[in-house]
Scaffold this active site. Sequence first.
Site, mmCIF file in Angstrom:
data_model
loop_
_atom_site.group_PDB
_atom_site.id
_atom_site.type_symbol
_atom_site.label_atom_id
_atom_site.label_comp_id
_atom_site.label_asym_id
_atom_site.label_seq_id
_atom_site.Cartn_x
_atom_site.Cartn_y
_atom_site.Cartn_z
ATOM 1 N N SER A 112 0.814 -1.211 0.000
ATOM 2 C CA SER A 112 0.000 0.000 0.000
ATOM 3 C C SER A 112 0.847 1.261 0.000
ATOM 4 C CB SER A 112 -0.962 -0.016 1.190
ATOM 5 O OG SER A 112 -1.892 1.041 1.097
ATOM 6 N N HIS A 113 0.754 2.044 1.055
ATOM 7 C CA HIS A 113 1.408 3.344 1.132
ATOM 8 C C HIS A 113 2.817 3.254 1.691
ATOM 9 C CE1 HIS A 113 -0.646 2.326 4.806
ATOM 10 N NE2 HIS A 113 0.172 3.110 5.472
ATOM 11 N N ASP A 276 -2.174 6.870 -3.377
ATOM 12 C CA ASP A 276 -1.033 6.211 -2.729
ATOM 13 C C ASP A 276 -0.461 5.095 -3.583
ATOM 14 O OD1 ASP A 276 -3.143 4.389 -2.423
ATOM 15 O OD2 ASP A 276 -2.312 3.597 -0.566
ATOM 16 N N ASP A 278 -0.835 1.788 -3.906
ATOM 17 C CA ASP A 278 -1.671 0.812 -4.610
ATOM 18 C C ASP A 278 -3.000 1.386 -5.075
ATOM 19 O OD1 ASP A 278 -2.716 0.974 -2.015
ATOM 20 O OD2 ASP A 278 -3.459 -1.075 -2.066
ATOM 21 N N ASP A 280 -5.554 2.946 -3.402
ATOM 22 C CA ASP A 280 -6.809 2.882 -2.647
ATOM 23 C C ASP A 280 -7.013 4.071 -1.703
ATOM 24 O OD1 ASP A 280 -4.948 2.196 -0.705
ATOM 25 O OD2 ASP A 280 -5.871 0.284 -0.174
ATOM 26 N N ARG A 281 -6.003 4.927 -1.560
ATOM 27 C CA ARG A 281 -6.150 6.092 -0.688
ATOM 28 C C ARG A 281 -6.157 7.376 -1.505
ATOM 29 N NH1 ARG A 281 -3.232 5.032 5.041
ATOM 30 N NH2 ARG A 281 -3.561 2.790 5.164
ATOM 31 N N LYS A 375 -11.456 0.316 -0.737
ATOM 32 C CA LYS A 375 -11.409 1.769 -0.858
ATOM 33 C C LYS A 375 -10.783 2.112 -2.194
ATOM 34 C CE LYS A 375 -7.466 1.733 2.394
ATOM 35 N NZ LYS A 375 -7.694 0.521 3.177
#
Length: 542
Positions: A112-113, A276, A278, A280-281, A375
């Site tokens: 992710s982030h 971010d 991946d 999703d943010r 998300k």
Amino acid sequence: MIQTIPSQPFEGQKPGTSGLRKKVRVFQQAGYTENFVQSVFDAVERPAGTTLVLGGDGRYYNRTAIQQAIRIAAANGYGKVIVGRGGILSTPAASHVIRKYGASGGLILSASHNPGGPEEDFGIKYNIANGGPAPEAITEAIYARTQTIDCWMTVETPDVDLDNDGETEVAGMMVQVIDPVADYAELMENLFDFPAIRAAVEGGFAMAFDAMSAVTGPYATEILEGRLGFAAGTVRNGTPLEDFGGHHPDPNLVHAKELYDTMMSPDAPDFGAASDGDGDRNLIIGRGRFITPSDSLAMLAANAHLAPGYAAGLKGIARSMPTSAAADRVAAAQGIACYETPTGWKFFGTLLDAGMATICGEESAGTGSDHVREKDGLWAVLLWLNILAVRKVSVDDLAREHWAQFGRNYYARHDYEAIETERADALMAALIAALPDLPGRAFGSLTVAEADSFSYTDPVDGSVSENQGIRVLFEGGSRVVFRLSGTGTQGATLRVYLERYEPGDGAIDRETPDMLAEIIIAAESIAGIAQHTGRTAPDVVT
């Protein structure tokens, strides 16, 4: 020919709220990645000959892990693997592909982030057939299997060409390389009023989008510049890089400071956003106005009916417990339910599947809807654009109107990172022990109304999740929440969530640090952060 490779368990392969995350060098140990992937395939429900979706955020080690996962999938009886070209699939796009093509699940290769590169982080997450993260019962089964595994299966085959669309047979299994953007872009065009946004762009509306050298670059370039007509260069840092250009791909005011500075400058465009690692943010900033993720959720929910995909209204709103209560007030005004869940998108899955919620959000910059089961950063950006285009107002004007109607929840999160686990656990244990004595205590002008360790009973399946964070609620609607995060790869991260509510006829246009100053002092008095951790200030404030 199927090969069986003897192995033995590795310690610590317990998936967290977003899968298994470790340093790249941990995943590079002989058999480590293979053990975990095999454990997933051993633990999950998957009919013979089923389809697996596979992709990631392009970070270092993605391609190596994808090739191994393809071989292990072939050895384990999958009939087909759908993989994004270049190994690329954003997390929300992967969720959509799983749902669209009827896959039994998917492996998303991302941390992710978190930073990427040979010395940084990697991760693997399994999503189930509804497109959402595996629920706790499945992640526990995966973990149990990692503790007893003694072999993994593979086939001997050359690497699959990931850089060209098409089909390849691998030991009787079909591997289909697809355009990672096309299906997702089509979905967005069905949800939002693209003609209205294009008209705003033609009228001079401008924006800046920072893809942070991460996965959303190709998606944002295709949709924002290609389909909506924003000028070339609107998408910054749009090429996914294995190390994210040496930056931390977390869309907050610390790591996206360049975008923030642009939006606070006199010649700022109308709208700024970032996503971010991946995808999703999201980060939302108007000219001169930062919108917190908690406020963004509430404002999107209040205006979602302006987008074609949500014209019928919302069935309900769901938010994670640490997210501010701003969305609760929108739900009350619309006469719909607002569900308070533990942190982790998987808790929204049952509500979305049951048709009880339409829009969901977390304070950690994640918002989404029932269009997928993750998300979705770019979705949030497009819904903002849709709303602004229809209402013909600025971000600042929309925010002020919203606060005047619903009141304002001043909000911030303080992160204390890489704390020694023993110290973090001791702090939380002391907090839990103090809970019975907190109600009625005064901290300056703040009086504690309630204090508890948050527990959640899923209204759909009845599952119970306990010890999801410490809540201290003050009279008048303000509060502080303490929680240990599971998204890091070293030590523990203490997250302190600070919230002060002001009614619409109160002080709704003050500086957030000033409005939270008394609550920050109260949080230190209640938890003894300095005493337990030695830290006198947070590492990150968002």
